[in-house]
Design a protein around this motif. Structure first.
Motif, short mmCIF file in Angstrom:
data_model
loop_
_atom_site.label_atom_id
_atom_site.label_comp_id
_atom_site.label_asym_id
_atom_site.label_seq_id
_atom_site.Cartn_x
_atom_site.Cartn_y
_atom_site.Cartn_z
N GLY A 185 0.78 -1.22 0.00
CA GLY A 185 0.00 0.00 0.00
C GLY A 185 0.82 1.27 0.00
N ALA A 186 2.13 1.16 0.16
CA ALA A 186 2.99 2.34 0.13
C ALA A 186 3.24 2.76 -1.31
CB ALA A 186 4.31 2.05 0.83
N SER A 240 17.12 0.52 4.27
CA SER A 240 16.93 -0.51 5.30
C SER A 240 18.06 -1.53 5.28
CB SER A 240 15.60 -1.24 5.09
OG SER A 240 15.43 -2.25 6.06
N LYS A 241 18.52 -1.89 6.44
CA LYS A 241 19.54 -2.91 6.58
C LYS A 241 18.94 -4.28 6.89
CE LYS A 241 23.43 0.01 7.93
NZ LYS A 241 22.90 1.20 7.26
N ALA A 242 17.64 -4.34 7.08
CA ALA A 242 16.93 -5.60 7.33
C ALA A 242 16.00 -5.86 6.15
CB ALA A 242 16.13 -5.53 8.63
N PRO A 243 15.59 -7.09 5.95
CA PRO A 243 14.66 -7.38 4.85
C PRO A 243 13.34 -6.65 5.04
CG PRO A 243 15.60 -9.41 5.75
CD PRO A 243 15.98 -8.31 6.68
N LEU A 244 12.73 -6.29 3.91
CA LEU A 244 11.44 -5.62 3.93
C LEU A 244 10.37 -6.60 3.44
CD1 LEU A 244 12.56 -2.25 2.36
CD2 LEU A 244 12.13 -2.70 4.77
N MET A 245 9.15 -6.42 3.93
CA MET A 245 8.03 -7.28 3.54
C MET A 245 6.96 -6.47 2.84
SD MET A 245 7.47 -9.53 7.01
CE MET A 245 6.07 -10.41 6.33
N CYS A 246 6.25 -7.13 1.96
CA CYS A 246 4.98 -6.62 1.45
C CYS A 246 3.95 -7.66 1.85
CB CYS A 246 5.03 -6.44 -0.06
SG CYS A 246 6.20 -5.19 -0.61
N THR A 247 3.15 -7.36 2.87
CA THR A 247 2.30 -8.39 3.46
C THR A 247 1.08 -8.71 2.61
OG1 THR A 247 1.07 -6.75 4.75
CG2 THR A 247 3.00 -7.78 5.81
N ARG A 274 1.38 -6.43 -10.30
CA ARG A 274 0.59 -5.42 -10.99
C ARG A 274 0.48 -5.72 -12.48
NH1 ARG A 274 2.20 0.66 -9.65
NH2 ARG A 274 1.89 -0.20 -7.54
N ALA A 275 1.47 -6.39 -13.04
CA ALA A 275 1.43 -6.73 -14.46
C ALA A 275 0.26 -7.66 -14.78
CB ALA A 275 2.75 -7.38 -14.89
N LEU A 276 -0.16 -8.46 -13.81
CA LEU A 276 -1.26 -9.39 -14.03
C LEU A 276 -2.60 -8.82 -13.59
CD1 LEU A 276 0.30 -12.80 -12.87
CD2 LEU A 276 0.38 -11.70 -15.12
N ARG A 277 -2.57 -7.93 -12.61
CA ARG A 277 -3.82 -7.33 -12.12
C ARG A 277 -3.48 -5.94 -11.58
NH1 ARG A 277 -8.36 -10.29 -11.89
NH2 ARG A 277 -10.15 -9.50 -10.72
N PRO A 278 -4.00 -4.89 -12.22
CA PRO A 278 -3.57 -3.52 -11.88
C PRO A 278 -4.20 -2.97 -10.62
CG PRO A 278 -5.17 -3.47 -13.65
CD PRO A 278 -4.90 -4.92 -13.38
N HIS A 279 -3.95 -3.64 -9.52
CA HIS A 279 -4.43 -3.15 -8.22
C HIS A 279 -3.35 -2.24 -7.63
CE1 HIS A 279 -5.57 -3.25 -3.96
NE2 HIS A 279 -6.77 -3.62 -4.35
N PRO A 280 -3.73 -1.14 -6.98
CA PRO A 280 -2.70 -0.21 -6.47
C PRO A 280 -1.77 -0.81 -5.43
CG PRO A 280 -4.92 0.40 -5.70
CD PRO A 280 -5.09 -0.61 -6.78
N ALA A 281 -2.20 -1.83 -4.69
CA ALA A 281 -1.32 -2.45 -3.70
C ALA A 281 -0.40 -3.50 -4.31
CB ALA A 281 -2.15 -3.09 -2.58
N LEU A 303 -4.50 -13.91 -1.01
CA LEU A 303 -5.50 -14.78 -1.62
C LEU A 303 -6.83 -14.03 -1.67
CD1 LEU A 303 -4.65 -18.17 0.15
CD2 LEU A 303 -3.46 -17.01 -1.72
N THR A 304 -6.87 -12.97 -2.47
CA THR A 304 -8.09 -12.18 -2.59
C THR A 304 -8.47 -12.08 -4.06
OG1 THR A 304 -6.98 -10.03 -2.84
CG2 THR A 304 -7.39 -10.81 -0.60
N ALA A 305 -9.78 -12.14 -4.32
CA ALA A 305 -10.26 -12.05 -5.69
C ALA A 305 -9.91 -10.71 -6.31
CB ALA A 305 -11.77 -12.28 -5.72
N GLU A 306 -9.91 -9.64 -5.51
CA GLU A 306 -9.64 -8.31 -6.04
C GLU A 306 -8.20 -8.16 -6.49
OE1 GLU A 306 -10.14 -3.61 -4.72
OE2 GLU A 306 -10.34 -5.20 -3.23
N GLN A 307 -7.25 -8.70 -5.74
CA GLN A 307 -5.84 -8.50 -6.08
C GLN A 307 -5.25 -9.60 -6.94
OE1 GLN A 307 -4.66 -6.95 -1.78
NE2 GLN A 307 -2.94 -6.73 -3.17
N THR A 308 -5.72 -10.82 -6.79
CA THR A 308 -5.11 -11.91 -7.54
C THR A 308 -6.06 -12.63 -8.50
OG1 THR A 308 -5.49 -13.33 -5.60
CG2 THR A 308 -3.30 -12.40 -5.86
#
Length: 379
Positions: free
Chosen positions: A221-222, A234-241, A246-253, A274-279
């Protein structure tokens, strides 16, 4: 992820720290990871049976659950016996082979300042209360080692987070207080210091303090500018929860291809929702996103995010937490190796948790708690 050459060598996987060897904290290499075990001698060609067998050894670490907020509307519930009013309960978690679950502390829109802080604390207290009331099925965990211990005891490990950036009320002291209460993930969106133009100076200080504490930064969402700046410092790994392709489904997140490549290069983690809107509306659609993220970011940077009880609609056959074997069976049918599937379900989340802990221990030797204020840095 920022270059760690002056502090520690980068690694694809970080194992448990051996405190009898302090050079792991001050030396230049984190400990080696344990190898990922795979199924051997499998003769059953039924993909669903193979999926259940693989998940028995490598359960799902689910990156996002909205259960805490969903339970607020119920006057009574029993998650160990089963609860039809929500998508998640212990029987379905076990049927789906879920071994760890991140419980979101996100709030409905509109809360800010002291109200957001108070509501987040109430959410956190509720999670702890629910876990304590279901000791046969759930156990709190704050580290990779505690997650493994919970799994070995037949419990589902519950981790606190992500929380929204509004929960900090622009205070690093509140961030430290939330960490002391168990917070493990903070979302970097919805705050003045993490907007469309990227991180402000105070936002960068938030990321550095997250690294020092061992709290993971969530970039779902950022803005793309915030994602890229966070990856740089960042010196630690970052997550996208909760991010897919986006190439497969143009959702902003969802993430564009170039950001997925950067996230993989930084050894971050994209947890596909696992959401119908995003995937999309089917298991095959979800698998398409997982294929795409794995291809661009690498097998070490893709994971799963059920997003159950978040109010989102879910694909067919993935309507609740019991559906993971059907998704893994689809991936087996597409030729995913058991090693890559073990990383997808369990290994990648464990690696990120361990690396964040290692980075935190190293950072605390060099850096005192930050007393910076947003008015000083951003004016």
């Amino acid at each position: 992820m920022a270059d760690l050459q002056d502090e520690l060598h980068s690694t694809a996987e970080v194992g448990e720290l051996d405190l009898d060897h302090p050079e792991q904290l001050t030396g230049l290499a984190p400990p080696a990871a344990e190898p990922v075990a795979v199924l051997g001698g499998e003769t059953d060609t039924d993909p669903l049976a193979r999926a259940h067998a693989l998940l028995a050894d490598h359960p799902v670490a689910d990156g996002y659950s909205g259960l805490a907020w969903a339970l607020r509307r119920l006057s009574w519930y029993d998650l160990e016996l089963g609860e039809s009013a929500v998508d998640t309960d212990v029987p379905r978690l076990r049927e789906g082979h879920v071994g760890a679950l991140f419980w979101s502390l996100h709030l409905p829109g509109g809360l800010a300042g002291e109200r957001a802080v108070g509501a987040t604390l109430e959410q956190l207290d509720l999670v702890k209360t629910v876990v304590a009331a279901h000791p046969e099925g759930l156990r709190m965990a704050h580290s990779a080692a505690q997650v493994t211990d919970a799994r070995n005891c037949g419990r589902v490990a519950v981790l606190l987070g992500p929380a929204g950036a509004a929960a900090l009320d622009d205070s690093l002291g509140i961030l430290r207080a939330l960490h002391a209460l168990g917070l493990r993930v903070l979302t970097l969106s919805g705050a003045s210091w993490a907007g469309e133009n990227g991180l402000t100076r105070f936002g960068e200080e938030v990321v550095r303090e997250l690294n020092r504490l061992g709290v993971l930064a969530d970039l779902s969402g950022a803005s793309d500018a915030t994602v890229r700046r966070a990856l740089t410092i960042s010196k630690a790994p970052l997550m996208c929860t909760r991010s897919a392709a986006r190439a497969l489904r143009p959702h902003p997140a969802n993430l564009p291809d170039d950001v997925l490549v950067e996230l993989g290069a930084a050894q971050g983690l994209c947890l596909v929702p696992l959401t119908a809107e995003q995937t999309g509306p089917t298991v095959r659609d979800v698998a398409d996103h997982l294929d795409h993220v794995r291809e661009l970011a690498g097998p070490g940077s893709v994971g799963l995010s059920g997003t159950y009880d978040s109010g989102a609609a879910h694909p067919q056959d993935l309507s609740d937490a019991s559906g993971y074997p059907r998704l893994i069976a689809e991936l087996l049918g597409r030729g995913w190796s058991e090693t890559d599937l073990a990383l997808l379900t369990w290994g990648n989340v464990q690696r990120v948790l361990r690396t964040a802990d290692f980075t935190s221990r190293a950072a605390r030797q060099r850096r005192e708690p930050s007393m910076a204020r947003i008015a000083e840095l951003d004016g």
